[in-house]
Design an enzyme around this catalytic site. Structure first.
Site, mmCIF file in Angstrom:
data_model
loop_
_atom_site.group_PDB
_atom_site.id
_atom_site.type_symbol
_atom_site.label_atom_id
_atom_site.label_comp_id
_atom_site.label_asym_id
_atom_site.label_seq_id
_atom_site.Cartn_x
_atom_site.Cartn_y
_atom_site.Cartn_z
ATOM 1 C CG ASP A 67 -0.293 -0.401 2.509
ATOM 2 O OD1 ASP A 67 0.948 -0.342 2.581
ATOM 3 O OD2 ASP A 67 -0.990 -0.748 3.471
ATOM 4 C CG ASN A 134 -9.328 -1.277 11.481
ATOM 5 O OD1 ASN A 134 -8.381 -1.917 11.029
ATOM 6 N ND2 ASN A 134 -9.811 -0.206 10.871
ATOM 7 C CG HIS A 136 -6.126 -1.936 8.436
ATOM 8 N ND1 HIS A 136 -6.311 -0.724 9.066
ATOM 9 C CD2 HIS A 136 -4.787 -2.092 8.381
ATOM 10 C CE1 HIS A 136 -5.150 -0.196 9.367
ATOM 11 N NE2 HIS A 136 -4.199 -1.011 8.972
ATOM 12 C CD GLU A 141 -9.096 1.176 7.132
ATOM 13 O OE1 GLU A 141 -9.024 0.241 7.944
ATOM 14 O OE2 GLU A 141 -8.716 2.333 7.383
HETATM 15 C C1 GLP Z 1 -0.827 0.446 8.522
HETATM 16 C C2 GLP Z 1 -0.468 -0.346 7.273
HETATM 17 C C3 GLP Z 1 -0.616 -1.834 7.482
HETATM 18 C C4 GLP Z 1 0.010 -2.232 8.797
HETATM 19 C C5 GLP Z 1 -0.764 -1.596 9.923
HETATM 20 C C6 GLP Z 1 -0.234 -1.949 11.296
HETATM 21 O O1 GLP Z 1 -2.078 1.024 8.479
HETATM 22 N N1 GLP Z 1 -1.199 0.037 6.126
HETATM 23 O O2 GLP Z 1 -0.036 -2.518 6.385
HETATM 24 O O3 GLP Z 1 -0.014 -3.626 8.926
HETATM 25 O O4 GLP Z 1 -0.750 -0.182 9.771
HETATM 26 O O5 GLP Z 1 0.843 -1.141 11.640
HETATM 27 P P1 GLP Z 1 1.834 -1.439 12.823
HETATM 28 O O6 GLP Z 1 2.703 -2.562 12.366
HETATM 29 O O7 GLP Z 1 2.614 -0.173 13.009
HETATM 30 O O8 GLP Z 1 1.002 -1.796 13.997
#
Ligand code: GLP
Length: 242
Positions: A67, A134, A136, A141
């Site tokens: 992403d 959440n 995702h 989402e």
């Molecule tokens: C972001 C990314 C995800 C990631 C998520 C969790 O929103 N788009 O790909 O897995 O956050 O992030 P973290 O690893 O900092 O908890």
């Protein structure tokens, strides 16, 4: 789904990195799917370390990112392209032309088309995933319907708040992003999902303990994939009652 529980974050990252190293050592031109966030940083350090010792060679490896924020230039310090350069690519002998990341400044329908063409021609060999609090994955989402192909999406308020820790103000967090669709993720031959911390308990309960596939927790779609490895530390395992 295969579950690996390790004592520490570092041990989890080593175990996850090992799966990528084994893949690349048997398939020199593997296409690896990469993620951002705090979760994969330690795994990326392990890959850089292994590459520096020539335990693995990235010279023919191809990568694609899950992403990217819409509206941020690739050299913006909160863009995912910048994150990847700082946390992984600058430490590897991967070729810049083998790196694919959506362009946050491109026109939306043209960028969706370009990335959909990429996924029509290429199958990810191993996809690395974190998980949003959440549920995702990438930026898929929670929604009544999940989109299969690469697409632009508005971000939920929950995700904007969760990601605001990386920005000076919550208002600076982009309101939208590009993401691989759930179909692109599910077509990866192997999936490796890492999760840590109390904020992930709800989503991980739905992934590991419930038997439902629920679009309001997109990660639960992974239950239908034949080759998923979930790696968590003992602390999260304890919170999950595992
Ligand atoms: C972001 C990314 C995800 C990631 C998520 C969790 O929103 N788009 O790909 O897995 O956050 O992030 P973290 O690893 O900092 O908890």
């Amino acid at each position: 789904m295969k579950l690996i529980i390790k004592d520490s974050y570092e041990e989890c990252c080593k175990a996850g990195a090992q799966l990528f190293i084994e893949l690349i050592n048997r398939k020199k031109d593997a296409l690896i799917g990469l993620a951002t966030g705090d979760t994969p940083k330690g795994l990326y350090k392990e890959l850089i370390n292994a590459n520096s010792k020539w335990e693995v060679d990235f010279s023919n490896v191809r990568s694609v990112n899950l992403d990217e924020y819409k509206g941020l230039a690739g050299d913006h310090n909160q863009s995912y392209r910048y994150f990847m350069k700082e946390n992984l690519f600058k430490g590897l002998n991967i070729k810049p032309e083998n790196i694919t990341i959506a362009d946050g400044l491109a026109e939306t329908s043209a960028e969706e088309k370009r990335m959909r063409e990429f996924f029509a021609k290429n199958n990810v060999d191993m996809q690395l995933l974190g998980i949003g609090r959440n549920g995702h994955v990438g930026f898929n989402e929670p929604a009544e319907k999940l989109q299969s192909s690469f697409h632009y999406t508005d971000l939920t308020q929950d995700t904007i708040e969760a990601n605001s820790r990386m920005f000076d103000n919550v208002e600076d967090v982009p309101k939208g992003a590009y993401t691989m669709g759930m179909g692109d993720i599910m077509r990866a031959r192997q999936i490796v999902l890492l999760a840590f911390g109390a904020s992930k308990v709800d989503a991980m309960t739905k992934l590991l303990k419930d038997d439902y596939v629920d679009p309001m927790c997109p990660a639960t779609v992974l239950k239908m994939h034949p080759d998923v490895t979930v790696i968590i530390d003992r602390e999260l395992a304890g919170l999950l009652g595992l």
